[in-house]
Structures are given as structure tokens and as C-alpha cells.
Design an enzyme around this catalytic site. Structure first.
Site, PDB file in Angstrom:
ATOM      1  CE  LYS A 116      26.762 -27.834  -9.007  1.00  0.00           C
ATOM      2  NZ  LYS A 116      25.775 -27.915  -9.990  1.00  0.00           N
ATOM      3  CG  HIS A 208      32.791 -20.594 -18.027  1.00  0.00           C
ATOM      4  ND1 HIS A 208      32.531 -20.901 -17.086  1.00  0.00           N
ATOM      5  CD2 HIS A 208      31.935 -21.112 -19.228  1.00  0.00           C
ATOM      6  CE1 HIS A 208      31.411 -21.712 -17.221  1.00  0.00           C
ATOM      7  NE2 HIS A 208      30.664 -21.555 -18.203  1.00  0.00           N
ATOM      8  CE  LYS A 237      28.500 -19.183 -17.240  1.00  0.00           C
ATOM      9  NZ  LYS A 237      27.616 -20.264 -17.763  1.00  0.00           N
ATOM     10  NE  ARG A 292      20.503 -22.477 -15.381  1.00  0.00           N
ATOM     11  CZ  ARG A 292      21.820 -22.876 -14.609  1.00  0.00           C
ATOM     12  NH1 ARG A 292      21.779 -23.576 -13.900  1.00  0.00           N
ATOM     13  NH2 ARG A 292      22.826 -22.179 -14.886  1.00  0.00           N
TER      14      ARG A 292
END
Lengths: 461, 170
Positions: A116, A208, A237, A292
Site C-alpha cells: 500500500k 467509499h 461491504k 482482482r
């Protein structure tokens, strides 16, 4: 195109990938652990290989077993799905070394974006907007404190190797900082074997919003609009939708362009997602790239008409993208609800068991992606996602009405089995959510407002 | 990677709820045996589930009389024999990973073990090649090899039976 694809995953996504392969005329190989021997994908696929016992480490994360299975069945490619080995650069490399195509980005791209901190640096260089914070891992508490003094509280401490909502903590004031820093570092070390952490400003009121991209091996990159995934519980989520409610067109365009620029700058290939936070002024900030296919990809498929998994496979086979940016038209609204075998009345504790009744929702513009069936025993060994209910309608209000109808129709029961279905119904009926004015705190607000809410009482064994 | 690349299959199926209480298991066994006693023809398979506990059995017809009064371990071990159908006692060394099974160190060399040999725990009984890794397969219990079930160079999956065995005193 490939002759045969091995699916290195389980659950609904394994079935989703197998279906895409079948439509493309590609043979499929399922792999399964002992507890998954009766799973839907094992029944569906052309071949199935038993790769190990229940624990993922010895089955779905077992690279030698997966590669040996691909070689012995003659598969030319491996689709990793999401989770497990899908963002493991070493696995991508091992596939290549064995002459098997990994359906995903090149190993070095996964490695750079999976870190990250490295991803933040790369995206900052590509001109993608960033929240203030550290651009390198922080070695000591005092080094971390120096960054915080500059950017101010609240901050979020994140694991450089993190993902899936794990290995991060929000800190509101100086008093908690040193302890939170040490705890996050320890958690990162335990979860990912990598204790490096970094710090960035935390936005209390944010949405988001993520951008779906597709990139081929010929240098073509397109974006397929956004998904709003603000309805989260502990960074997991629950509901995703597109378009993001109330997002101004100029912000949408700017985010899409930033994602395409970012993808080009790192030589991205395949399907990918750029995650952003959007504040109330419409400013957006880069969070991370997911290398992905994502759980929530169907909402994008519903409004674009593009089968993202098929495109992923075509790209891996070396084909050119069949869509130019101007071919991508977003039509109507789509919503996805994740039905997990969890008990909302008991702190969302996992509640697996045998599905004595399992009748998925159906009817116009309803899509259910699931590996469940009547009599299926949901194993306790893996994550709790059982089904994704996805609906489409010309606009958001009608889509939410349709989702309410679909959730009511979906019947799941069994001894000890509880699902998030009713909770999701309450969530999408919440007036703030309904108006599209919610932020990432919506799920906690709905939980707090529930009259039926009872705290978990754990009895000593 | 563990060093034990073969497991000793006895007692209940390893995949069944191994953490569940002996009580539930006993109740299930009793119901299984009770059910069998009430049948005049031996079933080809029997599957009983209660909560997390699950027993799958496939009785061979000739074994039913012997199995009926036997304790759990013997009953389910017999069930293993039924699944492979052509072996005697129903105990096996099984593959602990997917790959290609080899019976000797190199082509043409003498096999690690053959039918009739007695092996001790830790003794190498084969090799499984997965992803160019040569993983030794070791016995984890004393046993006599009754039959070799996979040919040299044969493909195996996790749990595949490699050798039929019978127990020996250690």
C-alpha cells in the site's frame, strides 16, 4: 482462447467463473477441499480435483497442490477469483514458471500495488489525488507522531501489506496513538507477516467510491464507471450500488480519468478496481488498487452490459479489448446486497449450518450469484458470504424497491442458520440511505437504531 | 508442509466433525447400527447427519454381520474398505497432497515397499511430486502392506488411497 481453465477458488465466485468459461466454450477444472466436496462448483465443472483438507492453508492456499492439479488436468490458465491467492505475486510468478497463464495482472504489478505504501507513491507520481499522510513505512512511534503532528487527528493507521479491511485502526487523539500504533503493527505482523504500517488523514464523513477498469496487453485501458460501497460494517461491504448517489458528473469523470491514468502508469493488465474516498465537497482521494475481480463486480455488469469475468479471461488470452471508452454506456441503476450467514442480532457472529430451505429470489431484473442449494451444508471453515442479490432498474428508487421485494422473496432457513437478509432490508429502507445521503457510518447508525438489538452475552464454557 | 505425508485412517472419517462430543458420535453410531439391524439386505451406503456430526458408511454385504456389533472404529474402517471394494481390511495409507506418485527413488530402482512388507512409523513408502517438489511419503503407524493401489507414476489427489494395509503390533 484457452482450452481449459482451472478455478483456484470456491463458493459463489468459483461458480461465477465456471459459468463465464462455459459461455466462452472453455473447459473448467474445479478444485476443492474435503469439506467442499459436495459444493455447487464441483458438480458444475467439467472436472474436479481434491486438493486438500478444510483449512485453506492446505487447500486453496496450497500452491504446489494447485499447480500439480493444473498440470495433471492440462489446464492452460488459472483463474484465482478473489481472496485466497488472487493478489499473491508469488503465485502469479509460479504459474508463469510452470507455463500456466495467471488470469490477472503481471506478478510485478501485483507486487507493487499490493504494497500500500508503494502504491501510494506510484499513484501520487501519476497525479492521482492523495490524502495527506506518510509516503513511506514508519519505523518508530516518534516518526509516526511527526507525520500526525503535520496532518492532524483523526488519522488511520494502515498495514502496508493490508487488505480486505483488516489491519487498520482509526485514532482520534494523541492519548490513544502510541498504543494503536503498536497494536496495528503487531496485528499486521500476525495477519500478513509484514509489520510495516503507514498513517494518513482519516475522513469521518466520507463515501467509499471505486472505479472499475479493464486493461488489455496491447495498451488499451478503459473505465466502466463507479460503485458506491459506503454501506460497510468494520470495513466489510454489505451493499454496493451504481451510480454513486448524488455524485456530480464532473467528479465521476475526474475519478475515471485518474483511475485510467493510474492504471497506465503502472502497466496494469486485466480487471482492476481503484478505490477512493469522496468527501462532502466532492474531493476524492486514492485509497488502494484491487488487482482482482471484486465481489461487487455484478453491479457494473448490470449497468454496462459487459461481462467482466469473460473480459478478464479474454484479456489473459491476449485478446484486444472489445470496447473503446466511448462504447461504455452506463444505463439505469444497480444494487447488490451481500447475504452472509451471520447473525445480526448476535454481533454478526458466523452462523453456518445445513440449508434446509433455500429458495433464491427471482423475477424481473433480479440476479442471484450463489453456491447455495437446498441441503447444502455451509462449512464453518471459510468466509460467510452465501449469496449476492443484484437488481437493476431504470433509477435508484425503483432499484431499491425491487431489492426490497427480492430480499423478502429469498427464503433461507436451517438449524442454527441466520442470515443478514432482514438486516439488509432494514438498511436499504433507512431514510438516510434511501435519500442517498449516507456515508461509511450508515451501518453503525442502523445497528444503533435497531430496537431489537441485543448485545452478545458470551457464557463461559 | 508436514513430514507426515500419509495418514492412518481408522475410527471415524477424518472429515466428519472431529471436535464433536463422543456422546453425539455414540448416539449416531447406535442409530446407524440400529438402522442396519432392522434391514434384511445390506445397504450399499448409509449417511447420517446430526448437527455438525456426519458419518458416511458404505457396507460391503459380507461384512455386515461382523460390523454390526462392532464399536465405532471397526464399523467405519470397514466402510473405507467398501469404498475401494477390492481390498480386505479397510485400512489405508492415503495421499496427503495432489501430485504424481512414485514408488521408488528413481525409475527402475527398487520400490520403497511392496505387498507383504512391514513398515514402521517414519519409514518412507513413496514420493509425491507436486510442482517439481519431491515430497516424501512416510508411514505414520506400524503396518503390513497388503496391496499397492497406485501404480508408479500415477496421478493422485488428496485423500487417494495409496496402500491397503493391516495393523501389526509395534
Amino acid at each position: 482462447m484457452f482450452g481449459k481453465v482451472l478455478i483456484a477458488n470456491r463458493g459463489e465466485i468459483a461458480l461465477r467463473v465456471a459459468r463465464a468459461c462455459r459461455e466462452l466454450g472453455v473447459d473448467t477444472v474445479a478444485v476443492y477441499s474435503t469439506v467442499d466436496r459436495d459444493s455447487a462448483v464441483v458438480r458444475y465443472a467439467d472436472e474436479a480435483v481434491h486438493i486438500g483438507p478444510g483449512p485453506s492453508k492446505r487447500s486453496y492456499l496450497n500452491m504446489p497442490a494447485l499447480i500439480a492439479s493444473a498440470l495433471r488436468t492440462g489446464a492452460d490458465a488459472i483463474h484465482p477469483g478473489y481472496g485466497f491467492l488472487s493478489e499473491n505475486p508469488y503465485f502469479a510468478e509460479v504459474c508463469a514458471a510452470n507455463g500456466i497463464t495467471f488470469i490477472g495482472p503481471p506478478a510485478d504489478v501485483i507486487a507493487r500495488l499490493g504494497d500500500k505504501v508503494a502504491a501510494r507513491t506510484l499513484m501520487a507520481q501519476a497525479g492521482v489525488p492523495m490524502l495527506p499522510g506518510s509516503l513511506r513505512p514508519l519505523a518508530t512511534v516518534s516518526e509516526a507522531k511527526a507525520v500526525v503532528d503535520e496532518i492532524g487527528f483523526p488519522v488511520i493507521i494502515k498495514a502496508a501489506a493490508g487488505g480486505g479491511g483488516r489491519g487498520m485502526s482509526v485514532v482520534h487523539g494523541e492519548a490513544e496513538f502510541a498504543r494503536a500504533y503498536r497494536e496495528t503493527k503487531a496485528a499486521a505482523q500476525a495477519l500478513f507477516g509484514d509489520g510495516r504500517v503507514y498513517v494518513e488523514r482519516y475522513l469521518e464523513k466520507a463515501r467509499h467510491v471505486e472505479i472499475q477498469i479493464l486493461a488489455d496487453t496491447h495498451g488499451n485501458v478503459i473505465q466502466l464507471g463507479e460503485r458506491d460501497c459506503s454501506a460497510q460494517r468494520r470495513h466489510q461491504k454489505l451493499v454496493e450500488e451504481t451510480p454513486a448517489p448524488g455524485l456530480p458528473d464532473r467528479v465521476r469523470d475526474a475519478m475515471g480519468k485518474a483511475a485510467v491514468r493510474g492504471a497506465r502508469s503502472v502497466g496494469y493488465v486485466g480487471a482492476g478496481t481503484f478505490e477512493f474516498l469522496v468527501d462532502e465537497t466532492g474531493a476524492f482521494y486514492f485509497m488502494e488498487v484491487n488487482c482482482r475481480i471484486q465481489v461487487e463486480h455484478p453491479v457494473t455488469e448490470m449497468v454496462t452490459g459487459v461481462d467482466l469475468v469473460q473480459e478478464q479471461i479474454r484479456i489473459a488470452a491476449g485478446e484486444r479489448l472489445r470496447y473503446r471508452q466511448q462504447d461504455v454506456a452506463l444505463r439505469g441503476a444497480a444494487v447488490e446486497c451481500r447475504i452472509n450467514v451471520e447473525d445480526p442480532n448476535r454481533g454478526f457472529a458466523p452462523s453456518p449450518g445445513v440449508l434446509e430451505e433455500f429458495v433464491p429470489a427471482a423475477g424481473p431484473f433480479v440476479r442471484v450469484d450463489t453456491h447455495g442449494y437446498q441441503g447444502y451444508k455451509v462449512p464453518a471453515d471459510y468466509d460467510s458470504l452465501l449469496a449476492k442479490v443484484v437488481v437493476w432498474a431504470p433509477d435508484r428508487a425503483q432499484a431499491l424497491d425491487r431489492m426490497a421485494r427480492a430480499l423478502e422473496e429469498f427464503r433461507i432457513s436451517g438449524r442454527g442458520v441466520r442470515t443478514t437478509s432482514a438486516f439488509l432490508g432494514e438498511l436499504i429502507a433507512n431514510p438516510v440511505f434511501r435519500r442517498g445521503e449516507h456515508t461509511t457510518s450508515i451501518v453503525d447508525d442502523v445497528i444503533a437504531a435497531r430496537s431489537t438489538w441485543t448485545p452478545v452475552v458470551l457464557k463461559a464454557a | 508442509m508436514t513430514t507426515n505425508d500419509a495418514i492412518w485412517l481408522s475410527g471415524m472419517d477424518k472429515s466428519a466433525g472431529q471436535n464433536d462430543s463422543a456422546d453425539v458420535l455414540k448416539q449416531l453410531t447406535d442409530s446407524a447400527l440400529g438402522l442396519l439391524a432392522g434391514l434384511d439386505r445390506a445397504p450399499k451406503s448409509l449417511r447420517i447427519k446430526a448437527d455438525q456430526v456426519e458419518i458416511e458408511v458404505a457396507w460391503p454385504e459380507v461384512e455386515v454381520v461382523a460390523a454390526a456389533p462392532a464399536p465405532v472404529a471397526a464399523a467405519v474402517a470397514t466402510a473405507e474398505a467398501a469404498r475401494s471394494a477390492d481390498t480386505g481390511t479397510g485400512q489405508f495409507f492415503v495421499a496427503h497432497t495432489v501430485g504424481v506418485f512414485y514408488r521408488s527413488h528413481e525409475p527402475g530402482a527398487k520400490p520403497f515397499v511392496d505387498a507383504g512388507d512391514v513398515v514402521m512409523p517414519g519409514q518412507q513408502i513413496g514420493i509425491i511430486e507436486a510442482m517439481k517438489l519431491m515430497i516424501p511419503v512416510e508411514a505414520d503407524a506400524p503396518a503390513r502392506i497388503v496391496e499397492v493401489l497406485v501404480a508408479d507414476g500415477g496421478a493422485v489427489e488428496y485423500g487417494d488411497k495409496l496402500y491397503a494395509i493391516e495393523p501389526v503390533d509395534s
